[in-house]
Write a protein that holds these residues in place. Structure first.
Motif, PDB file in Angstrom:
ATOM      1  N   TYR A  16     -41.827 -24.999  16.305  1.00  0.00           N
ATOM      2  CA  TYR A  16     -41.065 -26.204  16.625  1.00  0.00           C
ATOM      3  C   TYR A  16     -41.655 -26.933  17.828  1.00  0.00           C
ATOM      4  O   TYR A  16     -41.771 -28.160  17.825  1.00  0.00           O
ATOM      5  N   LEU A  17     -42.046 -26.180  18.841  1.00  0.00           N
ATOM      6  CA  LEU A  17     -42.641 -26.776  20.037  1.00  0.00           C
ATOM      7  C   LEU A  17     -43.976 -27.434  19.706  1.00  0.00           C
ATOM      8  O   LEU A  17     -44.243 -28.563  20.145  1.00  0.00           O
ATOM      9  N   ALA A  18     -44.808 -26.759  18.936  1.00  0.00           N
ATOM     10  CA  ALA A  18     -46.101 -27.329  18.555  1.00  0.00           C
ATOM     11  C   ALA A  18     -45.926 -28.605  17.744  1.00  0.00           C
ATOM     12  O   ALA A  18     -46.682 -29.574  17.916  1.00  0.00           O
ATOM     13  N   VAL A  37     -44.671 -30.806   8.052  1.00  0.00           N
ATOM     14  CA  VAL A  37     -44.291 -30.294   6.730  1.00  0.00           C
ATOM     15  C   VAL A  37     -43.729 -28.879   6.849  1.00  0.00           C
ATOM     16  O   VAL A  37     -42.687 -28.560   6.272  1.00  0.00           O
ATOM     17  N   VAL A  38     -44.403 -28.032   7.622  1.00  0.00           N
ATOM     18  CA  VAL A  38     -43.930 -26.658   7.817  1.00  0.00           C
ATOM     19  C   VAL A  38     -42.553 -26.656   8.474  1.00  0.00           C
ATOM     20  O   VAL A  38     -41.639 -25.928   8.048  1.00  0.00           O
ATOM     21  N   THR A  39     -42.371 -27.490   9.485  1.00  0.00           N
ATOM     22  CA  THR A  39     -41.082 -27.569  10.173  1.00  0.00           C
ATOM     23  C   THR A  39     -39.995 -28.083   9.246  1.00  0.00           C
ATOM     24  O   THR A  39     -38.869 -27.558   9.234  1.00  0.00           O
ATOM     25  N   LEU A  40     -40.299 -29.082   8.447  1.00  0.00           N
ATOM     26  CA  LEU A  40     -39.313 -29.607   7.502  1.00  0.00           C
ATOM     27  C   LEU A  40     -38.916 -28.538   6.486  1.00  0.00           C
ATOM     28  O   LEU A  40     -37.726 -28.375   6.185  1.00  0.00           O
ATOM     29  N   ILE A  41     -39.883 -27.799   5.983  1.00  0.00           N
ATOM     30  CA  ILE A  41     -39.576 -26.717   5.034  1.00  0.00           C
ATOM     31  C   ILE A  41     -38.695 -25.662   5.697  1.00  0.00           C
ATOM     32  O   ILE A  41     -37.718 -25.192   5.095  1.00  0.00           O
ATOM     33  N   LEU A  42     -39.030 -25.293   6.927  1.00  0.00           N
ATOM     34  CA  LEU A  42     -38.201 -24.318   7.652  1.00  0.00           C
ATOM     35  C   LEU A  42     -36.771 -24.817   7.831  1.00  0.00           C
ATOM     36  O   LEU A  42     -35.811 -24.079   7.595  1.00  0.00           O
ATOM     37  N   LEU A  43     -36.630 -26.062   8.235  1.00  0.00           N
ATOM     38  CA  LEU A  43     -35.282 -26.595   8.482  1.00  0.00           C
ATOM     39  C   LEU A  43     -34.458 -26.677   7.204  1.00  0.00           C
ATOM     40  O   LEU A  43     -33.276 -26.311   7.198  1.00  0.00           O
ATOM     41  N   VAL A  44     -35.053 -27.129   6.112  1.00  0.00           N
ATOM     42  CA  VAL A  44     -34.325 -27.210   4.842  1.00  0.00           C
ATOM     43  C   VAL A  44     -33.938 -25.810   4.372  1.00  0.00           C
ATOM     44  O   VAL A  44     -32.803 -25.583   3.925  1.00  0.00           O
ATOM     45  N   THR A  45     -34.862 -24.873   4.504  1.00  0.00           N
ATOM     46  CA  THR A  45     -34.577 -23.491   4.122  1.00  0.00           C
ATOM     47  C   THR A  45     -33.454 -22.905   4.976  1.00  0.00           C
ATOM     48  O   THR A  45     -32.533 -22.258   4.457  1.00  0.00           O
ATOM     49  N   HIS A  46     -33.487 -23.164   6.273  1.00  0.00           N
ATOM     50  CA  HIS A  46     -32.470 -22.621   7.169  1.00  0.00           C
ATOM     51  C   HIS A  46     -31.108 -23.252   6.938  1.00  0.00           C
ATOM     52  O   HIS A  46     -30.084 -22.571   7.038  1.00  0.00           O
ATOM     53  N   LYS A  70     -28.086 -21.337  15.596  1.00  0.00           N
ATOM     54  CA  LYS A  70     -28.986 -20.188  15.556  1.00  0.00           C
ATOM     55  C   LYS A  70     -29.617 -20.011  14.176  1.00  0.00           C
ATOM     56  O   LYS A  70     -30.792 -19.653  14.070  1.00  0.00           O
ATOM     57  N   THR A  71     -28.857 -20.271  13.119  1.00  0.00           N
ATOM     58  CA  THR A  71     -29.428 -20.177  11.779  1.00  0.00           C
ATOM     59  C   THR A  71     -30.397 -21.328  11.534  1.00  0.00           C
ATOM     60  O   THR A  71     -31.427 -21.141  10.897  1.00  0.00           O
ATOM     61  N   LEU A  72     -30.099 -22.499  12.065  1.00  0.00           N
ATOM     62  CA  LEU A  72     -31.015 -23.626  11.933  1.00  0.00           C
ATOM     63  C   LEU A  72     -32.350 -23.319  12.601  1.00  0.00           C
ATOM     64  O   LEU A  72     -33.409 -23.640  12.066  1.00  0.00           O
ATOM     65  N   LEU A  73     -32.312 -22.684  13.748  1.00  0.00           N
ATOM     66  CA  LEU A  73     -33.545 -22.349  14.465  1.00  0.00           C
ATOM     67  C   LEU A  73     -34.259 -21.132  13.886  1.00  0.00           C
ATOM     68  O   LEU A  73     -35.481 -21.129  13.752  1.00  0.00           O
ATOM     69  N   PHE A  74     -33.503 -20.086  13.552  1.00  0.00           N
ATOM     70  CA  PHE A  74     -34.123 -18.805  13.235  1.00  0.00           C
ATOM     71  C   PHE A  74     -33.885 -18.299  11.818  1.00  0.00           C
ATOM     72  O   PHE A  74     -34.503 -17.316  11.413  1.00  0.00           O
ATOM     73  N   GLY A  75     -32.976 -18.908  11.068  1.00  0.00           N
ATOM     74  CA  GLY A  75     -32.726 -18.458   9.703  1.00  0.00           C
ATOM     75  C   GLY A  75     -32.213 -17.034   9.655  1.00  0.00           C
ATOM     76  O   GLY A  75     -31.346 -16.635  10.421  1.00  0.00           O
ATOM     77  N   PHE A  76     -32.805 -16.237   8.746  1.00  0.00           N
ATOM     78  CA  PHE A  76     -32.342 -14.863   8.555  1.00  0.00           C
ATOM     79  C   PHE A  76     -32.550 -14.003   9.793  1.00  0.00           C
ATOM     80  O   PHE A  76     -31.931 -12.951   9.927  1.00  0.00           O
ATOM     81  N   LEU A  77     -33.401 -14.437  10.702  1.00  0.00           N
ATOM     82  CA  LEU A  77     -33.616 -13.674  11.929  1.00  0.00           C
ATOM     83  C   LEU A  77     -32.358 -13.652  12.797  1.00  0.00           C
ATOM     84  O   LEU A  77     -32.213 -12.794  13.662  1.00  0.00           O
TER      85      LEU A  77
END
Length: 92
Positions: A16-18, A37-46, A70-77
């Motif tokens: 996210y920072l990068a 693109v990677v960040t968008l995929i992560l956010l939609v998945t989360h 927390k789920t938006l940032l880290f998902g299943f983590l």
């Protein structure tokens, strides 16, 4: 297991920072599209994860919106350790 989860949380925050820095720092601008693109995929998945897990997350006491953030940032983590701890308590 916690060490791995913490490492992966740090990796997510660095992505996210990068992504944010890729719009202002010239050396990272070449990677801004792929990072976006990677960040968008992560956010939609989360967001999807949160919607699917909201019922189970409501069982845990936290301030309003904390599970979502927390789920938006880290998902299943975020939610998997909670569920694993809960399952361990019920098994004992």
């Amino acid at each position: 297991m916690n060490t791995l989860f913490n490492f992966l949380k740090l990796a997510a925050l660095l992505i996210y920072l990068a992504t944010a820095l890729s719009f202002v720092l010239e050396p990272l601008q070449a990677y801004s599209f792929i990072l976006s693109v990677v960040t968008l995929i992560l956010l939609v998945t989360h967001i999807t994860e949160f919607i699917l897990m909201k019922g189970k997350l409501d069982a845990f006491q936290e301030q309003d919106g904390q599970h979502f953030i927390k789920t938006l940032l880290f998902g299943f983590l975020h939610w998997l350790p909670l569920l694993m701890a809960q399952n361990k308590q019920t098994a004992d």
